[in-house]
Design a protein around this motif. Structure first.
Motif, short mmCIF file in Angstrom:
data_model
loop_
_atom_site.label_atom_id
_atom_site.label_comp_id
_atom_site.label_asym_id
_atom_site.label_seq_id
_atom_site.Cartn_x
_atom_site.Cartn_y
_atom_site.Cartn_z
N PHE A 23 -2.52 19.45 66.85
CA PHE A 23 -3.67 19.02 66.79
C PHE A 23 -3.48 18.06 65.45
O PHE A 23 -2.70 18.15 64.67
N PRO A 24 -4.43 17.08 65.35
CA PRO A 24 -4.47 16.15 64.26
C PRO A 24 -4.73 16.63 62.87
O PRO A 24 -5.58 17.56 62.88
N LEU A 25 -3.90 16.16 61.91
CA LEU A 25 -4.48 16.51 60.61
C LEU A 25 -4.28 15.27 59.95
O LEU A 25 -3.08 14.62 59.84
N THR A 26 -5.24 15.14 58.77
CA THR A 26 -4.88 13.94 57.93
C THR A 26 -4.63 14.36 56.47
O THR A 26 -5.41 15.28 56.02
N GLN A 66 -1.46 10.06 55.54
CA GLN A 66 -0.37 10.59 56.83
C GLN A 66 -1.31 11.21 57.89
O GLN A 66 -2.27 11.99 57.47
N HIS A 67 -1.14 11.02 59.06
CA HIS A 67 -1.73 11.68 60.11
C HIS A 67 -0.51 12.50 60.77
O HIS A 67 0.64 12.02 61.08
N ASP A 68 -0.89 13.83 60.73
CA ASP A 68 0.37 14.55 61.41
C ASP A 68 -0.25 15.38 62.78
O ASP A 68 -1.15 15.75 62.67
N GLU A 69 0.50 15.45 63.75
CA GLU A 69 0.00 16.02 65.06
C GLU A 69 1.25 16.99 65.45
O GLU A 69 1.44 17.53 66.41
N SER A 70 2.15 17.48 64.45
CA SER A 70 3.22 18.37 64.77
C SER A 70 2.94 19.67 65.12
O SER A 70 3.72 20.30 65.97
#
Length: 176
Positions: free
Chosen positions: A159-162, A152-156
């Motif tokens: 910033f991007p976080l995989t 999952q790719h999270d930018e909540s």
């Protein structure tokens, strides 16, 4: 070291462990300004809710207590992902320790207690780990966890976080 179920009075200590752990574990994986800006007060409302009367059904928070102080915690409950059956698959949504006790065996004991608790009602468990967090990934893999292919790719947080999902069967013996 005592591992016990957390109660509402533990919310402040859990919030502090949560922040200190993130600040030690995620430099280089999250922007330093984000980590520097984290405070226990920011996390406290979430932990008060999870430990209070409004906690979601079947959720549990365990704490590892050393010398009367919370040194780590694990949050667990039904799987939250769309592709898992929450009646059969549990999720460990958080497991964090104070950085000063990393590598001392507390994490293994806390994970074992979490898995023992989940084994009573679930067949499998999942958890998500930041892709570049090699220390955590090694810890999980030593405990029988394996990546299951979900990413999952999270930018909540801006910033991007995989994150990589790990899975393991419950009821297996793990090193304590």
């Amino acid at each position: 070291m005592v591992i016990r179920r957390a109660g509402p009075a533990d919310a402040e200590a859990i919030a502090a462990v949560h922040v200190r752990s993130w600040q030690a574990a995620y430099p280089g994986l999250m922007p330093q300004a984000h980590l520097d800006g984290l405070t226990p007060a920011m996390r406290l409302p979430v932990w008060e809710r999870l430990l209070g009367e409004g906690a979601p059904p079947r959720t549990e928070v365990l704490v590892a207590e050393a010398d009367g102080s919370v040194a780590g915690f694990a949050s667990l409950g039904p799987g939250r992902d769309d592709d898992v059956d929450p009646a059969a698959v549990a999720e460990i949504s958080a497991i964090y320790l104070l950085p000063g006790i990393w590598g001392a065996g507390v994490g293994r004991r806390l994970m074992a207690a979490a898995l023992d608790s989940l084994a009573a009602g679930y067949e499998q468990a999942v958890l998500w780990v930041v892709d570049g967090n090699t220390r955590a990934r090694r810890f999980y893999e030593r405990g029988g966890w394996r990546p299951d292919g979900a990413v999952q790719h999270d930018e909540s947080d801006g910033f991007p976080l995989t994150e990589i999902r790990y899975r393991r069967a419950l009821g297996l013996t793990i090193e304590r």
